[in-house]
Each structure stands twice: as structure tokens, then as C-alpha cells.
Design an enzyme around this catalytic site. Structure first.
Site, PDB file in Angstrom:
ATOM      1  N   SER A 175      86.370   0.740 -32.889  1.00 12.74           N
ATOM      2  CA  SER A 175      87.340   0.289 -33.885  1.00 12.74           C
ATOM      3  C   SER A 175      88.425   1.344 -34.152  1.00 12.74           C
ATOM      4  O   SER A 175      89.506   1.003 -34.609  1.00 12.74           O
ATOM      5  CB  SER A 175      86.616  -0.073 -35.188  1.00 12.74           C
ATOM      6  N   GLU A 360      89.436 -17.719 -36.682  1.00  8.16           N
ATOM      7  CA  GLU A 360      89.633 -16.818 -37.836  1.00  8.16           C
ATOM      8  C   GLU A 360      88.303 -16.225 -38.311  1.00  8.16           C
ATOM      9  O   GLU A 360      88.089 -15.988 -39.500  1.00  8.16           O
ATOM     10  CB  GLU A 360      90.352 -17.565 -38.960  1.00  8.16           C
ATOM     11  N   GLY A 361      87.402 -16.006 -37.343  1.00 14.79           N
ATOM     12  CA  GLY A 361      86.062 -15.511 -37.641  1.00 14.79           C
ATOM     13  C   GLY A 361      85.105 -16.690 -37.738  1.00 14.79           C
ATOM     14  O   GLY A 361      85.250 -17.538 -38.608  1.00 14.79           O
ATOM     15  N   THR A 362      84.125 -16.743 -36.824  1.00 18.72           N
ATOM     16  CA  THR A 362      83.140 -17.838 -36.834  1.00 18.72           C
ATOM     17  C   THR A 362      82.347 -17.805 -38.145  1.00 18.72           C
ATOM     18  O   THR A 362      82.344 -16.800 -38.868  1.00 18.72           O
ATOM     19  CB  THR A 362      82.149 -17.668 -35.675  1.00 18.72           C
TER      20      THR A 362
HETATM   21  O1  CS8 Z   1      85.014  -7.293 -36.003  1.00 22.37           O
HETATM   22  C1  CS8 Z   1      84.858  -7.606 -37.357  1.00 22.37           C
HETATM   23  C2  CS8 Z   1      85.361  -9.019 -37.574  1.00 22.37           C
HETATM   24  O2  CS8 Z   1      85.787  -9.389 -38.676  1.00 22.37           O
HETATM   25  N1  CS8 Z   1      85.313  -9.828 -36.523  1.00 22.37           N
HETATM   26  C3  CS8 Z   1      85.825 -11.194 -36.567  1.00 22.37           C
HETATM   27  C4  CS8 Z   1      87.162 -11.222 -36.018  1.00 22.37           C
HETATM   28  C5  CS8 Z   1      87.800 -12.545 -36.123  1.00 22.37           C
HETATM   29  O3  CS8 Z   1      87.927 -13.091 -37.196  1.00 22.37           O
HETATM   30  N2  CS8 Z   1      88.230 -13.023 -34.972  1.00 22.37           N
HETATM   31  C6  CS8 Z   1      88.940 -14.223 -34.897  1.00 22.37           C
HETATM   32  C7  CS8 Z   1      90.002 -14.051 -33.909  1.00 22.37           C
HETATM   33  S1  CS8 Z   1      91.607 -14.118 -34.561  1.00 22.37           S
HETATM   34  C8  CS8 Z   1      91.791 -15.770 -34.858  1.00 22.37           C
HETATM   35  O4  CS8 Z   1      90.883 -16.534 -34.794  1.00 22.37           O
HETATM   36  C9  CS8 Z   1      93.107 -16.224 -35.160  1.00 22.37           C
HETATM   37  S2  CS8 Z   1      93.283 -17.829 -34.617  1.00 22.37           S
HETATM   38  C10 CS8 Z   1      93.986 -18.581 -35.731  1.00 22.37           C
HETATM   39  C11 CS8 Z   1      93.616 -19.274 -36.872  1.00 22.37           C
HETATM   40  C12 CS8 Z   1      94.630 -20.091 -37.388  1.00 22.37           C
HETATM   41  C13 CS8 Z   1      95.031 -21.089 -36.477  1.00 22.37           C
HETATM   42  C14 CS8 Z   1      95.976 -21.908 -36.375  1.00 22.37           C
HETATM   43  C15 CS8 Z   1      83.372  -7.419 -37.818  1.00 22.37           C
HETATM   44  C16 CS8 Z   1      82.438  -8.137 -36.869  1.00 22.37           C
HETATM   45  C17 CS8 Z   1      83.180  -7.917 -39.208  1.00 22.37           C
HETATM   46  C18 CS8 Z   1      83.084  -5.918 -37.935  1.00 22.37           C
HETATM   47  O5  CS8 Z   1      83.154  -5.267 -36.815  1.00 22.37           O
HETATM   48  P1  CS8 Z   1      82.530  -3.845 -36.463  1.00 22.37           P
HETATM   49  O6  CS8 Z   1      83.031  -3.541 -35.110  1.00 22.37           O
HETATM   50  O7  CS8 Z   1      81.045  -3.804 -36.667  1.00 22.37           O
HETATM   51  O8  CS8 Z   1      83.238  -2.860 -37.484  1.00 22.37           O
HETATM   52  P2  CS8 Z   1      82.716  -2.169 -38.835  1.00 22.37           P
HETATM   53  O9  CS8 Z   1      81.784  -1.061 -38.465  1.00 22.37           O
HETATM   54  O10 CS8 Z   1      82.239  -3.174 -39.820  1.00 22.37           O
HETATM   55  O11 CS8 Z   1      84.053  -1.572 -39.422  1.00 22.37           O
HETATM   56  C19 CS8 Z   1      84.740  -0.493 -38.773  1.00 22.37           C
HETATM   57  C20 CS8 Z   1      85.566   0.218 -39.826  1.00 22.37           C
HETATM   58  O12 CS8 Z   1      86.515  -0.669 -40.423  1.00 22.37           O
HETATM   59  C21 CS8 Z   1      86.314  -0.759 -41.851  1.00 22.37           C
HETATM   60  N3  CS8 Z   1      86.543  -2.127 -42.314  1.00 22.37           N
HETATM   61  C22 CS8 Z   1      85.853  -3.227 -41.954  1.00 22.37           C
HETATM   62  N4  CS8 Z   1      86.327  -4.284 -42.607  1.00 22.37           N
HETATM   63  C23 CS8 Z   1      87.325  -3.843 -43.416  1.00 22.37           C
HETATM   64  C24 CS8 Z   1      88.201  -4.492 -44.344  1.00 22.37           C
HETATM   65  N5  CS8 Z   1      89.108  -3.728 -44.994  1.00 22.37           N
HETATM   66  C25 CS8 Z   1      89.187  -2.392 -44.764  1.00 22.37           C
HETATM   67  N6  CS8 Z   1      88.372  -1.737 -43.892  1.00 22.37           N
HETATM   68  C26 CS8 Z   1      87.462  -2.460 -43.230  1.00 22.37           C
HETATM   69  N7  CS8 Z   1      88.130  -5.800 -44.570  1.00 22.37           N
HETATM   70  C27 CS8 Z   1      84.866  -0.347 -42.037  1.00 22.37           C
HETATM   71  O13 CS8 Z   1      84.649   0.162 -43.328  1.00 22.37           O
HETATM   72  C28 CS8 Z   1      84.689   0.705 -40.970  1.00 22.37           C
HETATM   73  O14 CS8 Z   1      85.257   1.913 -41.444  1.00 22.37           O
HETATM   74  P3  CS8 Z   1      84.642   3.335 -41.019  1.00 22.37           P
HETATM   75  O15 CS8 Z   1      85.491   4.322 -41.753  1.00 22.37           O
HETATM   76  O16 CS8 Z   1      84.748   3.392 -39.545  1.00 22.37           O
HETATM   77  O17 CS8 Z   1      83.218   3.305 -41.483  1.00 22.37           O
END
Ligand code: CS8
Length: 376
Positions: A175, A360-362
Site C-alpha cells: 500500500s 466500489e468494494g464487494t
Molecule cells: O484494499 C482495501 C479496500 O478497501 N479494498 C477495496 C477496494 C475497492 O473498493 N475496490 C473497488 C474497485 S474501484 C470501483 O469499484 C469503482 S467502480 C465504480 C462504481 C461506480 C460505478 C458506476 C482493504 C481491503 C480494505 C484494505 O487493504 P489492505 O491492503 O489490507 O490495507 P490496510 O493494511 O488496511 O491499510 C493500509 C494503510 O492504509 C490506511 N487506511 C486504510 N483505510 C483507510 C482510510 N482512510 C485513511 N487511511 C486508511 N479509509 C491504514 O490505516 C494503513 O495505514 P498504515 O499506516 O500502513 O498502518
């Protein structure tokens, strides 16, 4: 606590409701059959001021918040979620720029959205959409430029977009190795495929996008190198209430169509709504609709009030997606054989609803986010 919308919000909601009734509902079935982007509807909605709501006023937008966006989106999607999705996808791309772009980038692209251009948000790849930290498209620094290579898929409005907000890997470390770029259509090395055929939301085009040695200036990077994952997560906090509103709109339509049909269709000498098992379906549909709507408005309200809404946004997206799929299934059941026929509107609602549990996320991803947030 105040559940009343203010006058401005109610007027906007009413404008969108009237527009959906007059311009979207009559054309929805044909647009679905033709798999055609609703250009005329887009142009009318733009002229009426129903689009680009969250673009700040200094760049020509309405300068409104996420709640206003969800209210309008719900109404457009009550008309047709394919149309609603096609019309609202700009705000996904805009979010990253509004909240993380430089002043120069905002001046460069936001007025273009307001003038009617389309933009795409390019995160998902053939290897997957859920694992953002694992995405593979690369952006390699070369002097004052980056060279992008890789491919994206399911990119909404890509065939019509004049620019793309592209997530790419600039370093290792999951990430922490991602960055985001604004890429202009027509940049050498960028190619967009034909729209993909799909089950529902067929008038909202989705395409593959290919990058093959595509050069962009370093000044086109949004935010710092390595900030891409945070920008993506932040964009989801803003966009998930809007996508939850897609579900609320379809759900409201399922209830409306089912209620009207159940009051007129007769079996065993009475309207089918008098049969308690049918009445119970309508009662459940209406209750889950209100719950989804309240979760959605709250998730939007929280971010408008500067509060972290990651938990609320995922709860709203999860519940709206699951409850609209259940409602669409019951709507088909209430219509019986007619529900399976393309002559009636509910088979389209059923097809259109399914992807709400996926994009937009399953629903599974939303549960992961919710469980993580509970442990914060
Ligand atoms: O990967 C994350 C996730 O949310 N995945 C889903 C992605 C998604 O929604 N994909 C859809 C594709 S886009 C789409 O569909 C558009 S199509 C159109 C729709 C409309 C149509 C017409 C996850 C699975 C939740 C998390 O992933 P991980 O790799 O496990 O990462 P983490 O360890 O949880 O996080 C890494 C660091 O980031 C920080 N973090 C996580 N979430 C947030 C938020 N705000 C701020 N910071 C965030 N929400 C987290 O704290 C970690 O920080 P570190 O400092 O590294 O510890």
C-alpha cells in the site's frame, strides 16, 4: 437530532425526482437494450445543475457536499441506475483531485468537468479490484516524467472520458508503493478497449484501458509519491455513500413497482396485497429501504461534517447493496411470471441490482473494513 432536509436540499431532491420521472424512466428500457450511453439525458442533467455537485464553486461547480450528492443520486437511480451510474462517475475521479490535487491540477481539470467532459477513475485491474495494495500497473520515474505500463479493467465511462485518474505502482511495499496520476485521453501509449458486455447497468459503459509506455509529466501526479493508497481509501469514504445511494434508488423503485402491481393484480378474488405473504414482502421491503436510506444519509452527513466516516460508509454500502438485491428478488417474486418478462420493469431492476454487491468494494470487502474499524 434533525431528520428534516433543509429547503435547498429538498428543492434539489425534488428537481432530480421530477427529472428522473420525466426524462429517465420513459427511456430506461430502450437505453438498456441499446447499451447506449445516455448522452441526451447527460446534457439535460448538466444544464439543470444536477451534475458535478461536489466541485467547489471557484472551479464552476455547485460546491455542495456528499449528502446533496446522495440525494440527487438516489433519485436519478430510482429512474435507472445505469443512467445514474453513467452520470455520477465523474465525481469519483473528481474526489481525488478535489481533496488531494494541487491548485494547478484543480484549475486544469475541474472546470472541464463542469463544462461537460467526462473523467474515469482507473483503479481495478484484470488481476483484481479488491486488493488495491496489490495492483500491478507500474509508473517508472524518468526525469520529469513517469512511464506507465499495465492494464485496467471495468473502467466506467472510459470510452468517453477525456482524462483518467490512474492508480499505479511507483515503488515496492504494497500500500505504500502506490501513486495516482491524471492522464489525458490521446496521450501516446494509452488505449481504451470497446465497452464490455454485461448483465445489468448496460447503458453505463465499462472498458479495459491499456498503458504501454505511456508518458505523463511528474506534475500530473496527484499528491506525493507513495500516497496513492491513502488517496484511494479517502476517495472511497466519499464515494461509498454515493454508491449506497445507487442501491437506495433501485430499492425505492422496487417498492414502488411492487406496491402498484400488488394493489392491482388479482388472484383468488382479491388484489394480491391482501394475501398476507405478499403484504409481508412489501412491509419488509419498505423497512429495509428506510434503514438503507438512513445509513446512507448518515455516512454522507458525517463526512460533510468533517468526521471520519469509513465505518459508516462501509455499513451503508454493505446494507444498501444486500437489501436492494433482496428487494429486487422479492419484486420479481411478487410479479411472478411477469417479473421474469422483459415487458415489465422488475427484471431490469433485478439485473441492475447485482453489481451493487460487487463494485466500489464487494460486500465481503465492506465486512472486512467494518470489522477492522470496530477494532480501531
Ligand atoms: O484494499 C482495501 C479496500 O478497501 N479494498 C477495496 C477496494 C475497492 O473498493 N475496490 C473497488 C474497485 S474501484 C470501483 O469499484 C469503482 S467502480 C465504480 C462504481 C461506480 C460505478 C458506476 C482493504 C481491503 C480494505 C484494505 O487493504 P489492505 O491492503 O489490507 O490495507 P490496510 O493494511 O488496511 O491499510 C493500509 C494503510 O492504509 C490506511 N487506511 C486504510 N483505510 C483507510 C482510510 N482512510 C485513511 N487511511 C486508511 N479509509 C491504514 O490505516 C494503513 O495505514 P498504515 O499506516 O500502513 O498502518
Amino acid at each position: 437530532m434533525d431528520f428534516m432536509l433543509n429547503d435547498e436540499a429538498r428543492q434539489l431532491q425534488q428537481l432530480a425526482r421530477t427529472f428522473a420521472g420525466r426524462e429517465i424512466i420513459p427511456q430506461a428500457a430502450e437505453l438498456d437494450r441499446a447499451k447506449a450511453f445516455p448522452q441526451a439525458i447527460y446534457d439535460q442533467a448538466l444544464a439543470l445543475g444536477l451534475l458535478n455537485l461536489t466541485v467547489p464553486e471557484e472551479y464552476g461547480g455547485a460546491g455542495l457536499g456528499c449528502l446533496a450528492l446522495t440525494l440527487v443520486t438516489e433519485e436519478l437511480c430510482r429512474g435507472c441506475v445505469g443512467v445514474g451510474a453513467a452520470l455520477s462517475i465523474n465525481s469519483l475521479a473528481a474526489d481525488a483531485i478535489i481533496h488531494h490535487g494541487s491548485e494547478e491540477q484543480k484549475q486544469w481539470v475541474l472546470p472541464r468537468l463542469v463544462a461537460g467532459e467526462l473523467a474515469s477513475y482507473a483503479a481495478t485491474e484484470p488481476g483484481g479490484g479488491s486488493d488495491v495494495a496489490g495492483l500491478q500497473t507500474r509508473a517508472v520515474r524518468d526525469g520529469d516524467e513517469y512511464v506507465l505500463s499495465g492494464s485496467k479493467t471495468w473502467i466506467s465511462n472510459a470510452n468517453l472520458a477525456s482524462f483518467f485518474v490512474v492508480f499505479a505502482r511507483t515503488g515496492e511495499g504494497g500500500s505504500r508503493g502506490l501513486s495516482v496520476f491524471i492522464v489525458e485521453r490521446g496521450t501516446p501509449g494509452l488505449r481504451v478497449g470497446e465497452p464490455l458486455d454485461k448483465l445489468g447497468q448496460r447503458c453505463a459503459p465499462t472498458c479495459e484501458v491499456f498503458f504501454d509506455g505511456c508518458r505523463v509529466a511528474a506534475s500530473q501526479r496527484i499528491g506525493e509519491e507513495g500516497q496513492g493508497f491513502r488517496i484511494a481509501m479517502d476517495a472511497f469514504d466519499h464515494s461509498r455513500p454515493m454508491v449506497a445511494a445507487f442501491g437506495v434508488g433501485v430499492h425505492a423503485r422496487c417498492l414502488e413497482e411492487s406496491l402498484a402491481y400488488a394493489q392491482t393484480r388479482q388472484t383468488m378474488g382479491q388484489p394480491i396485497i391482501r394475501h398476507q405473504l405478499v403484504a409481508a414482502k412489501l412491509a419488509e421491503m419498505s423497512t429495509s429501504l428506510e434503514a438503507a436510506r438512513l445509513l446512507t444519509y448518515r455516512a454522507a452527513w458525517l463526512i460533510d461534517h468533517g468526521q471520519r466516516n469509513t465505518l459508516a460508509a462501509s455499513q451503508a454500502k454493505l446494507f444498501a447493496a444486500e437489501s436492494v438485491m433482496a428487494a429486487a428478488t422479492e419484486a420479481v417474486q411478487i410479479f411472478g411470471g411477469m417479473g421474469y418478462s422483459t415487458e415489465y420493469p422488475v427484471e431490469k431492476l433485478f439485473r441492475d441490482a447485482k453489481v451493487l454487491q460487487i463494485y466500489e468494494g464487494t460486500s465481503e470487502i465492506q465486512k472486512l473494513v467494518i470489522a477492522r474499524e470496530l477494532q480501531r
